[in-house]
Design an enzyme around this catalytic site. Structure first.
Site, PDB file in Angstrom:
ATOM      1  N   THR A 166       0.109  22.293  96.356  1.00 21.96           N
ATOM      2  CA  THR A 166      -0.154  22.754  94.987  1.00 21.96           C
ATOM      3  C   THR A 166       0.578  21.819  94.023  1.00 21.96           C
ATOM      4  O   THR A 166       0.043  20.796  93.627  1.00 21.96           O
ATOM      5  CB  THR A 166       0.272  24.220  94.787  1.00 21.96           C
ATOM      6  OG1 THR A 166       1.608  24.404  95.271  1.00 21.96           O
ATOM      7  CG2 THR A 166      -0.667  25.156  95.534  1.00 21.96           C
ATOM      8  N   LYS A 189       4.148  23.464 102.779  1.00 25.75           N
ATOM      9  CA  LYS A 189       3.991  23.141 101.369  1.00 25.75           C
ATOM     10  C   LYS A 189       4.958  24.003 100.579  1.00 25.75           C
ATOM     11  O   LYS A 189       5.353  25.083 101.000  1.00 25.75           O
ATOM     12  CB  LYS A 189       2.555  23.354 100.887  1.00 25.75           C
ATOM     13  CG  LYS A 189       2.011  24.760 100.899  1.00 25.75           C
ATOM     14  CD  LYS A 189       2.459  25.698  99.804  1.00 25.75           C
ATOM     15  CE  LYS A 189       2.265  25.099  98.432  1.00 25.75           C
ATOM     16  NZ  LYS A 189       2.812  26.081  97.395  1.00 25.75           N
ATOM     17  N   THR A 200       8.171  29.558  98.063  1.00 22.65           N
ATOM     18  CA  THR A 200       6.723  29.598  97.833  1.00 22.65           C
ATOM     19  C   THR A 200       6.220  28.630  98.767  1.00 22.65           C
ATOM     20  O   THR A 200       6.056  27.493  98.479  1.00 22.65           O
ATOM     21  CB  THR A 200       6.239  29.164  96.496  1.00 22.65           C
ATOM     22  OG1 THR A 200       6.107  30.330  95.778  1.00 22.65           O
ATOM     23  CG2 THR A 200       4.809  28.707  96.477  1.00 22.65           C
ATOM     24  N   GLU A 280      10.130  20.873  92.446  1.00 22.81           N
ATOM     25  CA  GLU A 280       9.604  20.598  91.109  1.00 22.81           C
ATOM     26  C   GLU A 280      10.693  20.050  90.191  1.00 22.81           C
ATOM     27  O   GLU A 280      11.736  20.673  90.003  1.00 22.81           O
ATOM     28  CB  GLU A 280       9.013  21.874  90.511  1.00 22.81           C
ATOM     29  CG  GLU A 280       7.734  22.308  91.196  1.00 22.81           C
ATOM     30  CD  GLU A 280       7.263  23.686  90.778  1.00 22.81           C
ATOM     31  OE1 GLU A 280       6.142  24.037  91.169  1.00 22.81           O
ATOM     32  OE2 GLU A 280       8.009  24.399  90.086  1.00 22.81           O
ATOM     33  N   ASN A 399       6.795  24.138  84.891  1.00 24.44           N
ATOM     34  CA  ASN A 399       6.564  25.566  85.051  1.00 24.44           C
ATOM     35  C   ASN A 399       6.150  26.257  83.765  1.00 24.44           C
ATOM     36  O   ASN A 399       5.524  27.320  83.807  1.00 24.44           O
ATOM     37  CB  ASN A 399       7.812  26.224  85.648  1.00 24.44           C
ATOM     38  CG  ASN A 399       7.900  25.988  87.141  1.00 24.44           C
ATOM     39  OD1 ASN A 399       7.270  26.679  87.923  1.00 24.44           O
ATOM     40  ND2 ASN A 399       8.666  24.974  87.540  1.00 24.44           N
ATOM     41  N   SER A 404      -1.866  26.769  82.905  1.00 24.41           N
ATOM     42  CA  SER A 404      -2.880  26.026  82.164  1.00 24.41           C
ATOM     43  C   SER A 404      -3.191  24.682  82.810  1.00 24.41           C
ATOM     44  O   SER A 404      -4.048  23.970  82.321  1.00 24.41           O
ATOM     45  CB  SER A 404      -2.417  25.802  80.724  1.00 24.41           C
ATOM     46  OG  SER A 404      -1.195  25.104  80.687  1.00 24.41           O
TER      47      SER A 404
END
Length: 404
Positions: A166, A189, A200, A280, A399, A404
């Site tokens: 993702t 992942k 996650t 991230e 984040n 969007s």
């Protein structure tokens, strides 16, 4: 990367298809607007079909988690179907029916392909944005295609690892080849919403060892407790966390439980390190180690408290050796400690001892990408390490715009 420890080979160029008896595939089914791969399949050709799994501790569980928990009560799996681009979480009874329909479609496609399969033998995993139903027309069409695309060797595993990504920037996979001629492979992942209780994170592990579901469950729970449960990027626990371990028995070799435990642990540990490195917005990888705690459990609690502290994480991002933030963070952990006894070190350099900062503590260099924070409570023998990262502008930007 190749590493030799105890004569076992650890290879990041291989993954779920490294063990004998497994095929995999990854395709673009149109779930992601980007057109990138978004559907993966891992298939166990047998002759054994033992399986075990661990799942999120979040009380809000996604539909595929609920489905996979049910099917794993049998201790057997022939296949795992995974999609990215949508979590199928908080989607009500319809979402659960979508997970069931996906398993039914995989079973039907495999049966048509020549391997009689029931939906009860198919685990389902999803990852992506919470709250939206999956585009089932695209997903079910993709299921029919992906069964025909299954491949052994490295290509199928590579494609599957890419299809579950993702916000990941790179696929994550590894295989351990044991000198006893059996193998454990895996793919994972996850880049954010990672906290103890897994991450996650979707992870599929495979082995060609001939082991029963009880042995698999034991090895998996021991491994996840020491690895994924101690990876804390942002303190957020996902609705979809899933780690599955499948055994084909194709090697014909039954290893000792200790050897199986060690191999699964090493594969999970390597995947965990890859998740940490690709978190991230990460600019620094941080390992928080607490020693001298009254118990191992206390050490885990203390290390996790430090790893989750936003002020500690932002100080690391700024390369600021701010030991005061570490001391303040561990001080709120619900454990026994004496601030006049504990010590704090950054990258091996003492910065706090005897209740005060040490000379030169503010000059410790934290400019590198790897940071070790060690707190010795000097109360007992408890010890634990929690992996985390810094908290950067990139994390906030990514984040804040995720939906969007």
């Amino acid at each position: 990367m190749t590493e030799t420890v105890n004569a076992a080979r650890l290879l990041r160029e291989q993954g779920v298809t490294a063990p004998a008896g497994f095929r995999a595939a990854g395709i673009a089914a149109g779930i992601k607007a980007s057109g990138k791969r978004d559907l993966a399949l891992v298939f166990n050709e047998g002759p054994d079909y033992g399986a075990a799994g661990v799942f999120t501790r979040n009380k809000v569980k996604a539909a595929p988690v609920l489905w996979s928990q049910q099917v794993l009560t049998t201790g057997a799996l022939r296949a795992v179907i995974l999609n990215s681009g949508g979590a199928n979480a908080c989607t009500g009874p319809g979402g659960f029916q979508d997970a069931h329909a996906t398993a039914e479609a995989v079973a039907a496609a495999l049966s048509d392909w020549g391997t009689e399969t029931g939906a009860i033998e198919v685990a389902v995993c999803s990852t992506g944005l919470i709250g939206d139903r999956l585009p089932m027309d695209k997903l079910l069409a993709g299921v029919r295609t992906i069964v025909q695309d299954m491949a052994g060797g490295l290509s199928g595993g590579d494609d599957a690892a890419q299809a579950i990504m993702t916000t990941d920037t790179v696929p994550k996979q590894v295989a351990l080849h044991h000198p006893g001629n059996w193998t454990v492979g895996g793919m994972a992942k996850g880049a954010g919403m990672i906290a103890p209780s897994l991450a996650t994170m979707l992870c599929v592990l495979t082995t060609d060892a001939a082991v029963d579901p009880v042995a698999l469950d034991t090895a998996l729970r021991r491994a996840t407790a020491a690895t994924f449960d101690r990876l804390d990027i942002d303190g957020a626990c996902s609705t979809n966390d899933t780690v599955l371990l499948l055994a084909s028995g194709a090697s014909g070799i039954t290893p000792a439980q200790a050897d199986l435990d060690d191999a699964v642990l090493r594969v999970c540990d390597d995947l965990c390190a890859q998740l940490q490195a690709d978190a991230e917005g990460v600019t620094k990888r941080v390992n928080v180690t607490v020693t001298g705690a009254a118990s191992d459990d206390d050490a885990v609690v203390a290390a996790r408290t430090i790893a989750r502290d936003s002020l500690v994480k932002t100080a690391v991002f700024g390369s600021d050796p701010n030991w005061g933030r570490v001391v303040a963070a561990v001080g709120i952990a619900p454990i026994a400690l004496d601030p006049d006894r504990m010590t704090v070190s950054f990258n091996g350099s003492a910065v706090f001892a005897d209740g005060v900062g040490t000379p030169g503590a503010r000059e410790v260099d934290l400019s590198g990408p790897d940071i070790d924070i060690t707190v010795d409570l000097r109360l007992g023998d408890g010890r634990a390490t929690v992996r985390t990262t810094d908290l950067s502008h990139g994390y906030v930007e990514e984040n804040s715009a995720y939906s969007s």
